[in-house]
Enzyme design. Structure first.
Site, PDB file in Angstrom:
ATOM      1  N   GLU A 172     -38.081 -22.130 117.637  1.00 59.59           N
ATOM      2  CA  GLU A 172     -37.884 -23.045 118.930  1.00 59.59           C
ATOM      3  C   GLU A 172     -38.585 -24.511 118.494  1.00 59.59           C
ATOM      4  OE1 GLU A 172     -38.262 -21.170 122.841  1.00 59.59           O
ATOM      5  OE2 GLU A 172     -36.791 -20.103 122.447  1.00 59.59           O
ATOM      6  N   GLU A 297     -33.052 -14.201 119.532  1.00 60.09           N
ATOM      7  CA  GLU A 297     -33.939 -13.706 120.996  1.00 60.09           C
ATOM      8  C   GLU A 297     -32.910 -13.950 122.038  1.00 60.09           C
ATOM      9  OE1 GLU A 297     -37.386 -16.240 122.461  1.00 60.09           O
ATOM     10  OE2 GLU A 297     -37.824 -16.036 120.300  1.00 60.09           O
TER      11      GLU A 297
END
Ligand code: AHR
Length: 485
Positions: A172, A297
């Site tokens: 991220e 994820e």
């Protein structure tokens, strides 16, 4: 209603790594959930709690992503090796500002993988770590011969290198991993992957680049344009929130309305559009689909359980999670030509977990049973419907072939109507080998430490093979799987 299955044709292989898991240094995901230490009164093998490992072995976890998540871009691996008493105690600033004593580090991670029979997927720190730190970690783990890091590993008790299959370069990085712009990340990625040591030329380490958040198509466009030739897997993160509202209302894991149930299903189904659109952009720079999409994820994300630490992301898990899970896995199967790995967040005690623990107690969640049921699809060949539009409302489908067996899985997320349907085949199977179901009577049915078997995998008796068709009645709120030979 009759739907037709193309069972003489085989599609792409559904990679078993789609059934991957993720465990981060977050809440009780690792400490207590997986690792209790050798001196714990909770039965353990080399610190790994036996009850949890035994349960996870039954679902054959193929790969485990670690150490984060956001934690990865703050993790300094040297703090987690050597004698435990000397390991640095730090603060886990992402998750509750609690003390992280680093007692679970690289050696413990590989010990856990060994017990589970899973492959490694390690996420490097590029947000606050250096190229050298990353390169030395990989040297520590994988260098067979003489080298400073190899000798350090051996001094810490591990002679042979470990097998590191997957390696993520950042997490991220568009957000908590450095708030980078895609142009900048592309260059950082190119730089870090240049110094990733590859000692085993026959089995090079598979490089995963940080991909987009949800529908950030610009990220995909820019990173693929600038770095595709150096990328093996491109990660996508997407969580199912009933409202999609991260700030004000993630909603409760239990005690929700029928409208929220259907909203959650709709949000889960969005995964299809995300994969389709990101994949179309990837096609521009990678028409042969060499670069895989890695959904490392995914899962439901609700408000934490009352009275628990908000930074620990501990939530209940219900039949709703089974249905959103089936919707999502069916989508991954449909895109099996591009999606080669996925990692549900997270394996124990965090978000949409397989296992919940409370001290010595543990339970298998409804989602665990979905992963148990869907094992039949791991590494099987995809089998498509002739016409997807033939499916009844609120029903999703997947099917695959493996070892001369055909497995059809259907999820009926209708809360009020059971669904009766017939399935016709190109080639008629001769018998039903096995039929299973996960279902419940109420929308938030779940397992508790006192009643751990409310929602489990059961034998399904509502399927029969007659007059050249498979006849089934799908109960409301159910996932059914039928294996035919
Ligand atoms: O899975 C929980 C967190 O969600 C991860 O640490 C982060 O990568 C994502 O935002």
């Amino acid at each position: 209603m009759t739907i037709k299955v193309n069972n003489t044709q085989a599609g792409p292989k559904i990679s078993k790594y789609i059934y991957g898991q993720f465990s981060e240094h977050l809440g009780r995901g690792i400490y207590e959930g997986l690792y209790v230490g050798e001196d714990s009164k909770i039965p353990n093998v080399n610190g790994m709690r036996t009850d949890v490992v035994e349960a996870l072995k039954e679902i054959h976890v193929p790969v485990l992503r670690w150490p984060g998540g956001l934690f990865a871009d703050t993790y300094h691996w040297q703090q987690g090796i050597g004698p435990k008493a000397n390991r640095k105690r730090i603060v886990n600033t992402n998750w509750g500002d609690v003390v992280e004593d680093n007692s679970f580090g690289t050696h413990e991670y590989f010990e856990l993988l060994n017990q589970l029979g899973a492959e490694a997927y390690i996420n490097a720190n590029i947000g606050s770590g250096t190229v050298q730190e990353m390169a030395e970690w990989v040297e520590y783990m994988t260098m067979p011969g003489e080298s400073p890091m190899s000798e350090l590993r051996q001094a810490n008790g591990r002679k042979e290198p470990w097998h590191l299959k997957f390696f993520g370069i950042g997490n991220e990085n568009w957000g908590g991993g450095g708030n980078m712009r895609p142009e900048y990340y592309s260059d950082v990625y190119r730089q870090y992957q240049t110094f990733l040591p590859q000692y085993d030329k026959d089995q090079p380490i598979y490089r995963v680049a940080c991909g987009p958040n949800e529908d950030d198509y610009d990220w995909t466009e820019t990173v693929m344009k600038n770095a595709a030739q150096y990328i093996d897997g491109f990660s996508l993160h997407y969580y199912t929130l009933p409202t999609g509202d991260w700030i004000n209302d993630k909603g409760s894991a239990t005690g929700f309305t029928e409208k929220v149930w259907y909203d959650t299903m709709t949000r889960a189904a969005l995964m299809d559009r995300l994969i389709t659109k990101h994949s179309e952009i990837m096609d521009k720079y990678d028409p042969n689909k060499r670069v895989n999409l890695i959904v490392d994820e995914w899962g439901t994300w609700f408000d934490v359980e009352e009275g628990t630490n908000p930074g620990f992301l501990y939530q209940q898990n219900t039949i709703r999670d089974v249905l959103t899970g089936a919707i999502t896995l069916n989508i991954f199967h449909k895109h099996a030509d591009r999606v080669k790995m996925a990692n549900i967040a997270q394996m124990v005690n965090v978000l949409q977990a397989m296992i919940l623990t409370d001290g010595e107690k543990m339970l298998k969640t409804p989602t665990y049973y979905l992963f148990d049921m869907y094992q039949k699809h791991m590494d099987a060949e995809l089998v498509n419907l002739v016409d997807e539009d033939e499916l009844p409302n609120n029903v999703t489908y997947t099917a695959s072939k493996k070892n001369d067996e055909l497995t059809i899985s259907l999820a009926n997320y209708d809360v009020a109507n059971e669904k009766e349907l017939d399935i016709a085949f190109d080639e008629l199977p001769s018998e039903i080998k096995e039929a299973t179901i996960i279902t419940a009577d109420v929308m938030d049915a779940h397992n508790t430490f006192d009643q751990p078997d409310n929602v489990v995998l059961q034998k399904f008796t509502g399927a029969s093979l007659a007059s050249g068709k498979l006849h089934m009645t799908l109960p409301t709120m159910s996932v059914v799987s039928v294996t035919l030979i």
